[in-house]
Write a protein that holds these residues in place. Structure first.
Motif, PDB file in Angstrom:
ATOM      1  N   ARG A  22       0.825  -1.212   0.000  1.00 53.53           N
ATOM      2  CA  ARG A  22       0.000   0.000   0.000  1.00 53.53           C
ATOM      3  C   ARG A  22       0.856   1.258   0.000  1.00 53.53           C
ATOM      4  NH1 ARG A  22      -4.448  -2.303   3.405  1.00 53.53           N
ATOM      5  NH2 ARG A  22      -5.548  -3.557   1.859  1.00 53.53           N
ATOM      6  N   GLY A  27      -4.289   2.793  -0.678  1.00 54.24           N
ATOM      7  CA  GLY A  27      -5.726   2.570  -0.729  1.00 54.24           C
ATOM      8  C   GLY A  27      -6.180   1.446  -1.634  1.00 54.24           C
ATOM      9  N   MET A  29      -6.388  -2.682  -2.854  1.00 55.55           N
ATOM     10  CA  MET A  29      -6.270  -4.076  -2.391  1.00 55.55           C
ATOM     11  C   MET A  29      -5.926  -5.041  -3.524  1.00 55.55           C
ATOM     12  SD  MET A  29     -10.040  -5.528  -1.624  1.00 55.55           S
ATOM     13  CE  MET A  29     -11.349  -5.458  -2.834  1.00 55.55           C
ATOM     14  N   ARG A  44     -10.233  -0.523  -4.727  1.00 52.43           N
ATOM     15  CA  ARG A  44     -10.023   0.130  -3.432  1.00 52.43           C
ATOM     16  C   ARG A  44     -10.137  -0.890  -2.299  1.00 52.43           C
ATOM     17  NH1 ARG A  44     -13.370   5.568  -2.777  1.00 52.43           N
ATOM     18  NH2 ARG A  44     -12.889   4.962  -0.661  1.00 52.43           N
ATOM     19  N   HIS A  45      -9.380  -0.670  -1.245  1.00 54.64           N
ATOM     20  CA  HIS A  45      -9.441  -1.594  -0.104  1.00 54.64           C
ATOM     21  C   HIS A  45     -10.539  -1.239   0.886  1.00 54.64           C
ATOM     22  CE1 HIS A  45      -7.352   1.381   2.373  1.00 54.64           C
ATOM     23  NE2 HIS A  45      -7.640   0.633   3.419  1.00 54.64           N
ATOM     24  N   ASP A  46     -11.092  -0.024   0.805  1.00 53.84           N
ATOM     25  CA  ASP A  46     -12.048   0.416   1.819  1.00 53.84           C
ATOM     26  C   ASP A  46     -13.468   0.632   1.298  1.00 53.84           C
ATOM     27  OD1 ASP A  46     -11.456   2.617   0.272  1.00 53.84           O
ATOM     28  OD2 ASP A  46     -11.119   3.970   1.953  1.00 53.84           O
ATOM     29  N   ALA A  47     -13.696   0.381   0.003  1.00 57.14           N
ATOM     30  CA  ALA A  47     -15.032   0.588  -0.581  1.00 57.14           C
ATOM     31  C   ALA A  47     -15.134  -0.229  -1.868  1.00 57.14           C
ATOM     32  CB  ALA A  47     -15.264   2.063  -0.876  1.00 57.14           C
ATOM     33  N   GLU A  49     -15.270   0.015  -5.012  1.00 58.30           N
ATOM     34  CA  GLU A  49     -15.069   0.930  -6.114  1.00 58.30           C
ATOM     35  C   GLU A  49     -13.745   0.584  -6.788  1.00 58.30           C
ATOM     36  OE1 GLU A  49     -16.143   5.330  -6.074  1.00 58.30           O
ATOM     37  OE2 GLU A  49     -13.964   5.385  -5.856  1.00 58.30           O
ATOM     38  N   PRO A 128      -0.622  -5.090   2.862  1.00 58.36           N
ATOM     39  CA  PRO A 128      -0.753  -3.871   3.656  1.00 58.36           C
ATOM     40  C   PRO A 128       0.586  -3.233   4.017  1.00 58.36           C
ATOM     41  CG  PRO A 128      -1.962  -5.677   4.660  1.00 58.36           C
ATOM     42  CD  PRO A 128      -1.217  -6.229   3.500  1.00 58.36           C
TER      43      PRO A 128
END
Length: 134
Positions: A22, A27, A29, A44-47, A49, A128
């Motif tokens: 990262r 951000g 994945m 994206r790793h957090d959404a 998208e 990560p």
């Protein structure tokens, strides 16, 4: 030894490969890419998208996706657009893949269908933190 249409890869037990992290892909994945024409995709790793870059960077899009099929045993996942005006399908498959220009090995095959065109390439998950894959 692994052989494919792209050539032969001699493997050794002590072979190490640096993982993408990262730090290099903030951000993200999963990163996939292909050639002719040059393109890449980042999940994206957090959404849910993805960021899609096509035509050697001439076009960039951020699109929401949904998981439409997942086969953990077979190492496959299929994603599709959440927006009707920008339909796409992205298939990720955990199978050896060799970049068709450099011959560099990757752990995943990537197939993107967008605007009536199919793009094929390779990809890998993003660690990560800094590490090596053995």
């Amino acid at each position: 030894m692994v052989e494919s249409a792209n050539g032969r890869l001699d493997c050794t037990a002590a072979m190490a490969r640096s993982a993408l992290t990262r730090e290099q892909r903030p951000g993200v994945m999963f990163h996939g890419r292909g050639n002719e024409p040059g393109w890449h995709v980042n999940l994206r790793h957090d959404a849910p998208e993805l960021r899609l870059v096509l035509d050697y960077g001439a076009r960039e899009l951020s699109l929401p996706y949904r998981v439409v099929a997942m086969d953990n045993a077979g190492g496959r996942v299929r994603l599709a657009s959440r927006r009707g005006e920008a339909p796409f399908e992205l298939r990720l498959e955990a199978r050896a893949c060799f970049d068709d220009m450099s011959g560099e090995p990757f752990p995943a095959r990537v197939t993107l269908t967008f605007e009536g065109q199919t793009y094929r390439g390779c990809g890998q998950g993003i660690a990560p933190q800094s590490s090596s894959i053995r």
